[in-house]
Design an enzyme around this catalytic site. Structure first.
Site, PDB file in Angstrom:
ATOM      1  N   VAL A 155     -31.415   3.911 -24.297  1.00  0.00           N
ATOM      2  CA  VAL A 155     -30.442   4.987 -24.424  1.00  0.00           C
ATOM      3  C   VAL A 155     -29.610   4.843 -25.690  1.00  0.00           C
ATOM      4  CG1 VAL A 155     -28.618   3.780 -23.140  1.00  0.00           C
ATOM      5  CG2 VAL A 155     -28.712   6.281 -23.098  1.00  0.00           C
ATOM      6  N   LYS A 156     -29.526   3.624 -26.230  1.00  0.00           N
ATOM      7  CA  LYS A 156     -28.664   3.366 -27.377  1.00  0.00           C
ATOM      8  C   LYS A 156     -29.182   3.978 -28.671  1.00  0.00           C
ATOM      9  CE  LYS A 156     -25.600   0.785 -25.190  1.00  0.00           C
ATOM     10  NZ  LYS A 156     -24.192   1.159 -25.070  1.00  0.00           N
ATOM     11  N   ASP A 157     -30.444   4.411 -28.700  1.00  0.00           N
ATOM     12  CA  ASP A 157     -30.952   5.106 -29.886  1.00  0.00           C
ATOM     13  C   ASP A 157     -30.096   6.338 -30.191  1.00  0.00           C
ATOM     14  OD1 ASP A 157     -32.961   3.254 -29.759  1.00  0.00           O
ATOM     15  OD2 ASP A 157     -34.591   4.681 -29.442  1.00  0.00           O
TER      16      ASP A 157
END
Length: 457
Positions: free
Chosen positions: A43-45
């Site tokens: 999700v950090k992308d």
């Protein structure tokens, strides 16, 4: 031809997948948003791209610059992919509790990694927060995005994750759940969803050893309740600016063990090969759903990352067994010690303003040798009979002074599933006992005597 100019253009639009087996018997529909479908497998992308693009617009990062960030691994991976696309150098600081796989993956995509100790205060110069800030000051044309306080994190999810969930559920979502670390995922997404439908219930998943749940419920930031835990990427010992508590309705705490076991169940029973904090999110959300969801409700749970980050930990039988997370464990746990007491015995504490002489009376009446010192519901210190004896010998008048003048630091809090060998290593001359908070918010004390009994049974 249909193609992308760079891998970062594939970020977002991850699928919703229905849970079937692990949610059996729970009313409503339980969907998970599978964020490992992002190119960096997490999700950090989303926030990596948003933080860098916003920094470029503001002139904070110029061509050929260096990105420096403290990360548990996933944000670093997203930033590294963005850096490759845009021609930046990357340096990441990480706590030493993070898996070796995360470190190896970051180095594989060209990042430099500095490993820092976990069990230090956030403002300690050795912490991964402090080291990142120091490097940022020393290296010209560098950017410290600071995912914890950079509101581009929050905005990334407000602009992408929230709208995707709303669209893919056709507006039928009633409950939203996510782990809380930096706070951007849960807060940004929740803000968008609640703007579309105000009665959507948002459930934050926290871990034991983290400050979020108690702070939400009491407004108290209690450093004495912060203690080491194993789960990566969830919980904090600080209050990041991206955590907007007004967008979170409830918190559920999940133990390291329950999270690890659920992570493996998701892989084995649902075909979702996900990371450890995904197990936390799923376990906590399903526990909430058991009591609160009804027919027709739709819950969406964020699963943040991929299982390749945890091959040496939750997907390794030997590691699981050594930490007491499989049934064939060698050592008893804090949970076992408490269970053998045959019911809850209210923890004896003394108020910080109680006179030393009166505290000695409590020792005599209860036949105990150490006590936590409290100020209302807040643990502020500890006292041991040996310390009081030595203090009285040096100054007999001290018996009429408040115990706060002679008390030691508070006993350390530990997790319910810490094994006896780990607990034993935490008891020493400076920490005479340990405190444990159970799932019902009751506090128990564990002493050297308890550990001896556990080892000889």
């Amino acid at each position: 031809m249909n193609y992308y100019n760079h891998i970062v253009e594939t970020i977002g639009n991850t699928p919703l997948v229905k849970l079937n087996k692990v949610s059996a018997g729970i009313k409503g529909t339980i969907l998970v948003k599978v964020e490992y479908m992002n190119p960096g497998n997490s999700v950090k992308d989303r926030i990596a791209l948003k933080m860098i693009e916003d920094a470029e617009k503001e002139g904070l990062l110029k061509p050929g610059g260096t990105i420096i960030e403290g990360t548990s691994g996933n944000t670093g991976m997203g930033l590294a992919l963005v850096a490759i696309a845009k021609g930046y150098r990357c340096i990441f600081t990480m706590a030493d509790k993070q898996s070796q796989e995360k470190i190896d993956i970051l180095r594989a995509v060209g990042a430099e990694v500095v490993v820092c100790p976990t069990n230090v205060e956030p403002d300690d110069p050795r912490s991964y927060y402090s080291v990142a800030k120091k490097l940022n000051k020393e290296i010209p044309n560098s950017l410290y995005p600071n995912q914890y306080d950079n509101l581009s994190n929050y905005k990334a999810h407000y602009e992408s994750t929230g709208p995707e969930i709303w669209k893919d559920t056709a507006g039928k979502i009633t409950h939203y759940a996510a782990g809380v670390g930096t706070g951007g995922t849960i807060s940004g997404t929740s803000k968008y969803l609640k703007e579309q439908k105000a009665d959507i219930v948002t459930v934050g998943i926290d871990t034991y050893g983290s400050v979020f749940k108690k702070y939400k419920e009491t407004g108290i930031f209690d450093p004495n309740e912060v203690y080491p835990y194993l789960t990566e990427g969830i919980g904090e010992d600080i209050l990041p600016k991206n955590v907007d508590f007004s967008t979170i309705d409830h918190f559920v705490k999940v133990t390291d063990k329950d999270a690890a076991i659920m992570t493996r169940r998701l892989a084995r029973e649902e075909g979702l090969f996900v990371g450890w904090s995904c197990g936390s999110a799923a376990y906590g959300a399903l526990e909430y759903a058991k009591e609160h969801l009804k027919d027709g409700d739709v819950m969406v749970i964020i699963l943040p990352d991929h299982g390749t980050r945890y091959l040496g930990k939750v997907y390794n039988d030997a590691w699981m067994r050594n930490h007491g997370f499989l049934e064939e464990r060698t050592f008893a746990t804090a949970r076992d010690i408490i269970k053998r007491r045959n019911g809850y015995t209210k923890l004896t504490t003394v108020n910080k303003n109680m006179k030393v002489g009166d505290v000695i009376g409590v020792f005599n009446i209860d036949g105990i040798s150490q006590l936590p010192v409290a100020d209302k519901d807040h643990f502020v210190g500890s006292v041991h009979e040996t310390k009081l004896l030595n203090s009285l010998i040096q100054d007999p008048s001290i018996k009429d002074k408040p115990v706060s003048e002679v008390m030691d630091p508070s006993f350390q809090f530990v997790g319910m599933d810490n094994t006896v060998d780990v607990l034993s290593s935490l008891i020493n001359k400076d920490n005479k006992a340990l405190l444990v908070r159970d799932e019902t918010n009751k506090v128990h004390i564990i002493t050297e005597h308890d550990l001896l009994m556990a080892l000889t049974r």
